[in-house]
Motif scaffolding. Structure first.
Motif, PDB file in Angstrom:
ATOM      1  N   LYS A  23      30.236  40.923  40.193  1.00 23.54           N
ATOM      2  CA  LYS A  23      30.876  40.712  38.890  1.00 23.54           C
ATOM      3  C   LYS A  23      32.377  40.495  39.110  1.00 23.54           C
ATOM      4  N   SER A  24      33.053  39.902  38.107  1.00 31.36           N
ATOM      5  CA  SER A  24      34.479  39.593  38.255  1.00 31.36           C
ATOM      6  C   SER A  24      35.313  40.879  38.240  1.00 31.36           C
ATOM      7  N   LEU A  25      36.574  40.745  38.702  1.00 33.36           N
ATOM      8  CA  LEU A  25      37.487  41.889  38.754  1.00 33.36           C
ATOM      9  C   LEU A  25      37.593  42.599  37.404  1.00 33.36           C
ATOM     10  N   VAL A  26      37.682  41.810  36.353  1.00 27.20           N
ATOM     11  CA  VAL A  26      37.880  42.385  35.023  1.00 27.20           C
ATOM     12  C   VAL A  26      36.662  43.205  34.612  1.00 27.20           C
ATOM     13  N   VAL A  83      34.420  44.591  36.577  1.00 25.91           N
ATOM     14  CA  VAL A  83      34.318  45.793  37.409  1.00 25.91           C
ATOM     15  C   VAL A  83      35.314  46.858  36.929  1.00 25.91           C
ATOM     16  N   ALA A  84      36.553  46.431  36.654  1.00 24.72           N
ATOM     17  CA  ALA A  84      37.580  47.385  36.217  1.00 24.72           C
ATOM     18  C   ALA A  84      37.217  48.003  34.865  1.00 24.72           C
TER      19      ALA A  84
END
Lengths: 240, 103
Positions: free
Chosen positions: B85-88, B90-91
């Motif tokens: 999944k993208s960084l956003v 995941v965060a």
């Protein structure tokens, strides 16, 4: 990055690669803005810290010391030690940027080297140039500054449970960056494991308790990459 | 919040900016040759992975001020990152899981 791609396209390619970092920075910098203003700093100064420092651990550490009333020397030394790791990233990038990149261009985009922009640039195939780097750092600078401003302005209205939950955002981003390449490459996976193992030893074995957190990360990074390079040399390292 | 405190803080911030900027640009600006050693070239290519490993563990466990919620958030981040999944995502996923685990 082939030569046939225009500067404009390279910039926008970098900008696109930087956007996930920019959004990921918002909860972290929001927390910073919150902390700085709750600690007694004016809103403008909290925003200025993020704009001028553009770093996580270093500015959190330094700002905490400012709030605690520490002296200049202690603040400068602490922040410098936390930031020594950037020298390794900068050295690594010196081999990654197009050789014809001018000094001025290096001085400009170098400002935007962070843990995340460095790793994203490193993972690009081939060399990277000034326009790509400029695009890559633009979003993260904006996200880091805007998030800080938002946190500084709303300061007191956030529930404690939510502000402490946002503390994990930065580390979750690290995980998001590191896991996909670790799945695809056994050396990469092993290097991550080795550097974590060394980091754990340095943190928890009392013999090493004299090592500060900043130096701990540096030692683990150098040993992890150093052992990895000895065990798994990259044959075509020169050609990319 | 006196003017004197703000002035001192402002000077400290400028000093912090200097000791953050210099390590970032110095090697990049000074070191322009291509390194020939295969070992050092490989070493520099592995730095991104070793530095992120060392930055993340074990420090993530202390990032929320609560061991239990941090472990839940770490597990969520690892799972989402494994699914690429993208960084956003995941965060935000990790934040939501930590928040829910803390209720």
């Amino acid at each position: 990055m082939g030569k046939y791609i225009s500067k404009r396209e390279k910039f926008f390619w970098g900008l696109k690669k930087g956007m996930p970092i920019a959004f990921g920075y918002i909860p972290v910098s929001f927390t910073f803005g919150l902390m700085a203003v709750n600690g007694g700093l004016p809103v403008w100064l909290a925003i200025f810290i993020s704009l001028s420092n553009l770093t996580s651990a270093g500015q959190f550490g330094g700002t905490n010391l400012i709030i605690a009333g520490a002296g200049y020397l202690e603040i400068v030394l602490t922040v410098f030690v936390i930031n020594i790791r950037y020298m390794m990233m900068s050295l690594s990038l010196s081999q990654k940027v197009e050789p014809n990149t001018t000094l001025l261009q290096r001085l400009i985009f170098g400002f935007g080297i962070t843990d995340e922009t460095f790793v994203v640039a490193s993972m690009e195939p081939g060399k990277v140039g000034f326009h790509y780097m400029l695009g890559l750092i633009t979003g993260p600078i904006a996200g880091w500054t805007v998030g800080t401003a938002a946190g500084a302005v709303v300061s007191t209205f956030l529930p404690e449970a939510l502000s402490s939950a946002m503390g994990i955002a930065l580390y979750a981003m690290f995980i998001a960056i590191i896991v996909p390449p670790s799945k695809k490459s056994i050396p990469v996976f092993m290097i991550v494991i080795i550097s974590i193992a060394i980091n754990l030893i340095l943190k928890y074995i009392p013999l090493f308790s004299f090592i500060s957190d900043g130096f701990r990360v540096i030692v683990a990074t150098i040993l992890g990459a150093g052992i990895g390079a000895a065990l798994w040399p990259i044959e075509e390292a020169g050609t990319d | 919040m006196t003017d004197k405190f703000v002035l001192k803080a402002f000077i400290a911030v400028l000093l912090m900016a200097a000791v953050t900027y210099v390590p970032r640009v110095l090697p990049l600006a000074v070191f322009r040759r291509e390194i020939k050693s295969k070992y050092i070239k490989t070493f520099l290519k592995y730095i991104p992975y070793s530095v992120l490993g060392a930055l993340t563990f074990p420090d993530i466990i202390y990032s929320t001020g609560n061991f239990k919620t941090a472990v839940c958030g770490t597990a969520a981040a690892l799972f989402l990152a494994y699914r690429e999944k993208s960084l956003v995502v995941v965060a935000l996923g990790a934040i939501v899981v930590v928040f829910l685990a803390g209720l």
